[in-house]
Design a protein around this motif. Structure first.
Motif, short mmCIF file in Angstrom:
data_model
loop_
_atom_site.label_atom_id
_atom_site.label_comp_id
_atom_site.label_asym_id
_atom_site.label_seq_id
_atom_site.Cartn_x
_atom_site.Cartn_y
_atom_site.Cartn_z
N ARG A 24 92.71 -39.55 -94.17
CA ARG A 24 92.30 -40.71 -93.11
C ARG A 24 92.39 -41.93 -93.76
O ARG A 24 91.71 -42.03 -94.76
CB ARG A 24 91.13 -40.27 -92.50
CG ARG A 24 91.19 -38.91 -91.59
CD ARG A 24 90.76 -38.86 -90.35
NE ARG A 24 89.70 -39.80 -90.03
CZ ARG A 24 89.25 -39.90 -88.47
NH1 ARG A 24 90.51 -39.64 -87.78
NH2 ARG A 24 88.18 -40.68 -88.33
N PRO A 25 92.57 -43.12 -93.33
CA PRO A 25 92.69 -44.30 -93.93
C PRO A 25 91.45 -44.74 -94.42
O PRO A 25 91.09 -45.24 -95.37
CB PRO A 25 93.10 -45.19 -92.96
CG PRO A 25 93.58 -44.57 -91.69
CD PRO A 25 93.05 -42.98 -91.92
N TYR A 26 90.10 -44.41 -93.92
CA TYR A 26 88.93 -44.74 -94.34
C TYR A 26 88.49 -44.43 -95.57
O TYR A 26 88.01 -45.16 -96.34
CB TYR A 26 87.97 -44.62 -93.13
CG TYR A 26 87.14 -43.47 -93.10
CD1 TYR A 26 86.22 -43.07 -93.87
CD2 TYR A 26 87.70 -42.08 -92.17
CE1 TYR A 26 85.82 -41.73 -93.71
CE2 TYR A 26 87.36 -40.98 -92.06
CZ TYR A 26 85.97 -40.73 -92.96
OH TYR A 26 85.70 -39.64 -92.81
N GLU A 42 90.42 -34.60 -93.41
CA GLU A 42 89.61 -35.77 -93.45
C GLU A 42 89.92 -36.78 -94.40
O GLU A 42 90.01 -38.14 -94.29
CB GLU A 42 88.25 -35.40 -93.43
CG GLU A 42 87.44 -36.44 -93.01
CD GLU A 42 87.36 -36.79 -91.48
OE1 GLU A 42 87.95 -35.91 -90.59
OE2 GLU A 42 86.98 -37.78 -91.15
N LEU A 85 95.21 -44.36 -72.42
CA LEU A 85 94.42 -45.31 -71.55
C LEU A 85 93.26 -44.97 -71.90
O LEU A 85 92.62 -43.97 -72.24
CB LEU A 85 94.66 -44.77 -70.27
CG LEU A 85 94.02 -45.23 -68.94
CD1 LEU A 85 94.73 -46.46 -68.58
CD2 LEU A 85 94.05 -44.13 -67.81
N THR A 86 92.61 -46.18 -72.10
CA THR A 86 91.01 -46.13 -72.39
C THR A 86 90.09 -46.79 -71.49
O THR A 86 90.31 -48.02 -71.02
CB THR A 86 90.72 -46.83 -73.74
OG1 THR A 86 91.30 -48.11 -73.77
CG2 THR A 86 91.29 -45.82 -74.86
N ILE A 87 89.37 -45.92 -70.68
CA ILE A 87 88.60 -46.32 -69.83
C ILE A 87 87.14 -46.01 -70.25
O ILE A 87 86.82 -44.69 -70.46
CB ILE A 87 88.79 -45.68 -68.47
CG1 ILE A 87 90.49 -45.89 -68.02
CG2 ILE A 87 87.88 -46.10 -67.29
CD1 ILE A 87 90.80 -45.04 -67.00
N PRO A 88 86.23 -47.04 -70.41
CA PRO A 88 85.07 -46.75 -70.79
C PRO A 88 84.15 -45.67 -70.13
O PRO A 88 83.29 -44.94 -70.52
CB PRO A 88 84.21 -48.06 -70.83
CG PRO A 88 85.39 -49.17 -70.77
CD PRO A 88 86.44 -48.57 -70.37
N ALA A 89 84.32 -45.80 -68.77
CA ALA A 89 83.47 -45.17 -67.87
C ALA A 89 83.86 -43.57 -67.88
O ALA A 89 83.06 -42.85 -67.77
CB ALA A 89 83.83 -45.56 -66.35
N LEU A 90 84.93 -43.43 -68.37
CA LEU A 90 85.36 -41.89 -68.62
C LEU A 90 85.04 -41.34 -70.00
O LEU A 90 85.14 -40.01 -70.17
CB LEU A 90 86.80 -41.82 -68.31
CG LEU A 90 87.42 -42.20 -67.20
CD1 LEU A 90 89.05 -42.07 -67.21
CD2 LEU A 90 86.72 -41.27 -65.87
N ARG A 91 84.61 -42.14 -70.75
CA ARG A 91 84.34 -41.57 -72.17
C ARG A 91 83.33 -40.46 -72.07
O ARG A 91 82.23 -40.74 -71.55
CB ARG A 91 83.90 -42.82 -72.94
CG ARG A 91 83.93 -42.62 -74.43
CD ARG A 91 83.52 -43.77 -75.47
NE ARG A 91 84.44 -45.07 -75.28
CZ ARG A 91 84.27 -46.11 -75.34
NH1 ARG A 91 82.87 -46.58 -75.56
NH2 ARG A 91 85.19 -46.92 -75.36
N MET A 109 101.32 -44.85 -74.84
CA MET A 109 100.29 -45.77 -74.54
C MET A 109 99.26 -44.78 -73.99
O MET A 109 99.15 -44.06 -73.23
CB MET A 109 100.80 -46.39 -73.18
CG MET A 109 100.16 -47.59 -72.92
SD MET A 109 100.58 -49.04 -73.95
CE MET A 109 100.50 -48.65 -75.47
N THR A 160 88.28 -42.45 -78.41
CA THR A 160 88.58 -43.70 -79.14
C THR A 160 87.92 -44.90 -78.47
O THR A 160 87.71 -44.71 -77.31
CB THR A 160 90.31 -43.91 -78.91
OG1 THR A 160 90.42 -43.99 -77.51
CG2 THR A 160 90.94 -42.92 -79.57
#
Lengths: 287, 334, 273
Positions: free
Chosen positions: A175-177, A172, A3-9, A1, A287
């Motif tokens: 990668r799926p894209y 690279e 953790l995504t926190i925009p403030a920390l980006r 899992m 991310t």
């Protein structure tokens, strides 16, 4: 899992936020390039004016901040003019090797199979050949000057770039894209040049910066051996070479000054290259 | 369950395996401080299986890690975390190492990422035992025994193999054997079956339950899968945006959810069993504590929310079998 | 409308000595939705990749709207054939994090295939992108974002918008909702359901999750070790599974009445086969 926190980006750091060493390195390189460019305006003397009466003046002598060499030429002025050859020649090596290495690396990565095998083994062979030896052979055949050693070094640096490009392009490309573009009907060339190349560009820049440092030292070595620029033109390597006898006479500064500049330039370029390489990893993580 | 324990120890093992009281976690300080967890209170009794369910950013993994004293770098923890009587947040480096070595173990989501790939499985299993002073021969004997218990066919052969020679499911069994080798009182299972195939998940869960039941270990089972938690847990805590919003017995949670978020989760997950029912999507996306609105964190996605929900974080109250942080659970399940 | 829009006949794919796909075949009618269910190593993803033209089948054929696009008689892929294949069939990948060029805004990524497949002015393309974003429930602001600034669910919506831009007749979804949170997964599933009703597009929905497959498909095939072990209407498969493997899959799904002993019994029955 995760953790995504925009403030920390992490934001893209501005110049002020980058490490002190990196800022120093960049400033130093800008300074060197500027003095080289503006040498005719800035240099206190002509780099070629000899004055035997005033030879081997120590640093700090009036009118000669860094002293003079055994022919009485102003060391500071020669350093400034020398910056042109000393920077442009490795730049030429890096550009040529960069273009060739990128082309070969991308082709090997995207074509795969026997194309990859042939190109990779070819690069291994060139890689295992000492670059200075190759340059000396070429100079022996084509005569001294800047063109021959630059081309020779470019050839021997190509696998250095090519291998890295091949490896990151394979990574690279998986990668799926990248596959997504194939499913959308785009051709291989479009996907490679429009999407893959820009995404591996940071690695390419970092790698080129590192090659630049090596090329500068290699070219200085060639000049030191008398195989680089021809007098009266001078680069830092040939300045060190010519100062050899002066060292024995107890006046090391005319060799020390160019030696120090070579050292600082190479360190600066490597610091900058390492920093660029490092910040790529950070970018990919987000991310 | 406790029959084979010495009598003196029995009294001390009566207490909970894990007791978390008003745990808060904040990253950084001052204006830039980012809250991660707030007011997390939960307990795991000896021999009990407790589920901790939530989506991304809910803080469920952070909570489980905090129980072993693993807090993110630069984070400040408040409240109290007690594992078998040891105050984890106050414990020193040595006490924590001791705790992890003897009383609490963890099983992670990706077995491949949490085992050293260049060391043999036997070394991995005996390491913990050797560190506790078990002689080499006895440790190897114990490791073989454990591998047999977790259903590895040829334990002696498996000891000599490397992690890459095992499938994901088999490797997770090895990890479980490793986690149980120290006879812990608390097992933290952080999404232990998420990386596995469905059929393998069932086997690994069955194994975990059986091992835990036989040893009387307390288990905190962290998962995003509400169905799975409800199926195997005695009690389940539901987390949203760094807070616990509902606590209920596994079955009650499923049949009579008391928090709007729990109900939304249930209604959003399609089911393979029973009659085919339409799924209902929840608007918006799961939030982390730092980005959640004032008052009830779920109110911006909640169909029942009104102005009162913005006033304060709702206190936990009892509604039917649940303890729920909602002002009107009677509207969720009457 | 009685001819299938997509047929796979006796697909086989070998990687060296390993047979990943072994004689898989099915028909997909216009507007229908077919599930391919299986666990890792079942060959379901390889099958999807063959359909999308990312893998060449060792033998067997894939026919799209009456034209054989892969298999016997198809050698090399001309630009024309490539474009036609793309216009008929698009694919959504599992990983919402890697489906976009990280350096391009979402709107640009959606516009790119439009420029290739539907020539028109920049203004027309912009309008179409806005329409597509709206269709999948994304704001204009999301369109101006870079992929990393969006959540997994938003990215998966964007991937769907991009695929819809080409107006394909078939959409292959490879574990397209597996990486999403439950609440987000439901949003994407309902979106897919609505889109199929509105546009008459057909789905091949590849998944390990029987519950999700039940929601989104009419018929399904169950794959194991590269072979189809059972096929039929999805509801029938769930209510009355015939093959022991289908039964094991079904019983392995956690539910309040989960019976782990029954799972073990299923496993023994399967091993005895």
């Amino acid at each position: 899992m995760t953790l995504t926190i925009p403030a920390l980006r992490a934001r893209r750091p501005g110049f002020r936020r980058r490490p002190l060493g990196v800022r120093f390195a960049a400033a130093f390189l800008v300074l060197v390039a500027a003095t080289g460019l503006l040498a005719p305006v800035l240099a206190p003397h002509s780099p070629d004016t000899t004055s035997l009466l005033n030879s081997l003046a120590p640093p700090g002598t009036a009118g000669h901040l860094l002293g003079t060499d055994s022919a009485g030429r102003d060391v500071l002025s020669r350093l400034m003019y020398g910056a042109r050859f000393s920077l442009i020649a490795p730049l030429g090596v890096v550009l040529l090797a960069g273009v060739a290495g990128t082309a070969i690396g991308l082709l090997a990565a995207r074509a795969g199979g026997w194309v990859d095998a042939v190109l990779s083994r070819g690069m291994d062979i060139v890689f295992s050949f000492p670059s200075l030896l190759l340059a000396m052979l070429v100079v022996a055949v084509f005569g001294p000057g800047l063109t021959a050693p630059v081309c020779a070094l470019a050839v021997s640096y190509t696998p250095f770039v090519g291998r890295v490009v091949r490896n990151v392009a394979i990574q690279e490309g998986a990668r799926p894209y990248m596959e997504g573009y194939r499913v959308m009907g785009f051709g291989e060339a479009w996907v490679t040049l429009r999407h893959l190349l820009p995404n591996i560009a940071p690695v390419l820049v970092a790698q080129s910066a590192l090659s630049f440092g090596y090329a500068l030292v290699d070219l200085a070595s060639l000049s030191y051996l008398g195989l680089g620029v021809r007098p009266p033109d001078a680069d830092w390597g040939s300045m060190i070479s010519q100062a050899q006898s002066a060292i024995l006479q107890g006046s090391p500064w005319s060799a020390l000054a160019p030696g120090l500049v070579v050292l600082l330039t190479v360190v600066s370029v490597n610091v900058l290259g390492g920093h660029l390489g490092g910040s790529i990893g950070g970018k990919k993580e987000g991310t | 369950m406790l029959d084979d324990k010495p009598a003196g120890e029995e009294a001390t093992t009566r207490r909970d395996a894990l007791d978390v009281a008003r745990l808060g976690l904040t990253l950084g300080a001052g204006d830039g401080a980012v809250p991660l967890l707030a007011d997390v209170t939960l307990r795991v009794g000896r021999g009990e299986t407790v589920g901790l369910v939530g989506e991304s950013g809910s803080g469920k993994s952070l909570t489980a890690r905090a129980a072993l004293g693993m807090v993110p770098r630069g984070a400040r923890a408040t409240g109290r975390v007690t594992v078998s009587g040891v105050d984890v947040l106050a414990a020193g480096r040595r006490a924590l190492r001791d705790l992890r070595r003897t009383r609490a173990s963890m099983v992670f989501q990706d077995p491949r990422a949490s085992i050293n790939p260049v060391r043999r499985v036997g070394d991995y299993l005996t390491e913990g035992l050797r560190a506790r002073g078990t002689p080499a021969g006895a440790a190897a004997e114990r490791a073989r025994e454990l591998l047999g218990q977790v259903g590895i066919a040829d334990p002696a052969g498996a000891m000599r193999r490397f992690p890459h020679q095992f499938s994901g499911g088999m490797l997770q069994r090895v990890m479980i054997a490793g986690a149980l080798s120290t006879e812990p009182e608390l097992l933290l299972a952080d999404e232990p079956t998420t990386a596995l195939d469905v059929t393998t998940q069932a086997e690994v869960v069955a194994l975990l339950k059986e091992m835990q039941r036989a040893r009387g270990t307390g288990m905190l089972f962290v998962t995003h899968d509400l169905d799975l938690a409800a199926a195997i847990c005695d009690r389940v805590y539901v987390m949203y945006a760094g807070r616990i919003v509902e606590e209920a017995p596994g079955r009650a949670l499923f049949t009579a959810p008391a928090h709007p978020y729990t109900r939304a989760l249930l209604e959003a997950s399609p089911s393979a069993h029973g009659d085919r029912v339409a799924i209902k999507a929840v608007a918006g996306r799961p939030r982390a504590l730092a980005e959640s609105p004032s008052g009830c964190s779920f109110r911006d996605r909640c169909p029942l929310a009104d102005d009162r929900c913005a006033e304060a974080v709702p206190a936990h109250r009892t509604h039917r079998a649940s303890a729920v942080a909602c002002l009107r659970p009677e509207l969720v399940s009457p | 409308m009685n001819t299938p829009v997509l047929s796979a006949v006796a697909l086989v794919k070998r990687f060296g000595h390993v047979t990943a796909v072994d004689g898989v075949g099915f028909d997909l009618m216009p507007g229908a939705s077919l599930g391919i269910v299986g666990e890792s190593g079942s060959g379901k993803t390889t099958t999807a990749r063959i359909l999308a033209g990312l893998e060449e089948p060792t033998s067997g054929t894939v026919t799209l709207a009456g034209e054989t696009v892969a298999g016997q008689g198809v050698t090399g892929r001309s630009r024309r054939a490539r474009l036609r294949h793309a216009r008929l069939l698009q694919m959504i990948f599992q990983d919402p994090y890697g489906s976009f060029d990280p350096r391009q805004t979402i709107a640009r990524s959606i516009a790119e295939p439009l420029r290739l497949h539907a020539p028109g002015s920049a203004k027309e393309h912009r309008a179409r992108v806005a329409e597509l974003l709206d269709q999948v429930g994304l704001s204009e602001r999301a369109g101006r974002s870079l992929p990393r600034e969006l959540s997994g669910g938003q990215r998966q919506r964007a991937a769907i918008a991009r695929a819809l831009g080409i107006s394909p007749r078939v959409l292959v979804l490879d574990e397209a909702v597996a990486a999403l949170d439950v609440s987000i997964q439901a949003q994407v599933l309902t979106l897919l359901d609505d889109l199929r009703r509105e546009t008459g597009i057909s789905y091949v929905f590849v998944s390990h999750d029987l519950a999700v497959v039940r929601y989104i498909t009419d018929t399904a095939i169950v794959m194991r070790h590269g072979r189809v072990v059972e096929r039929g209407e999805t509801e029938r498969l769930l209510r009355d599974p015939q093959h022991p493997y289908t039964r094991l899959l079904l019983d392995s799904i956690p539910s309040p009445d989960w019976d782990l002993d029954r799972v073990a019994r299923d496993r023994r029955a399967l091993d005895a086969l």
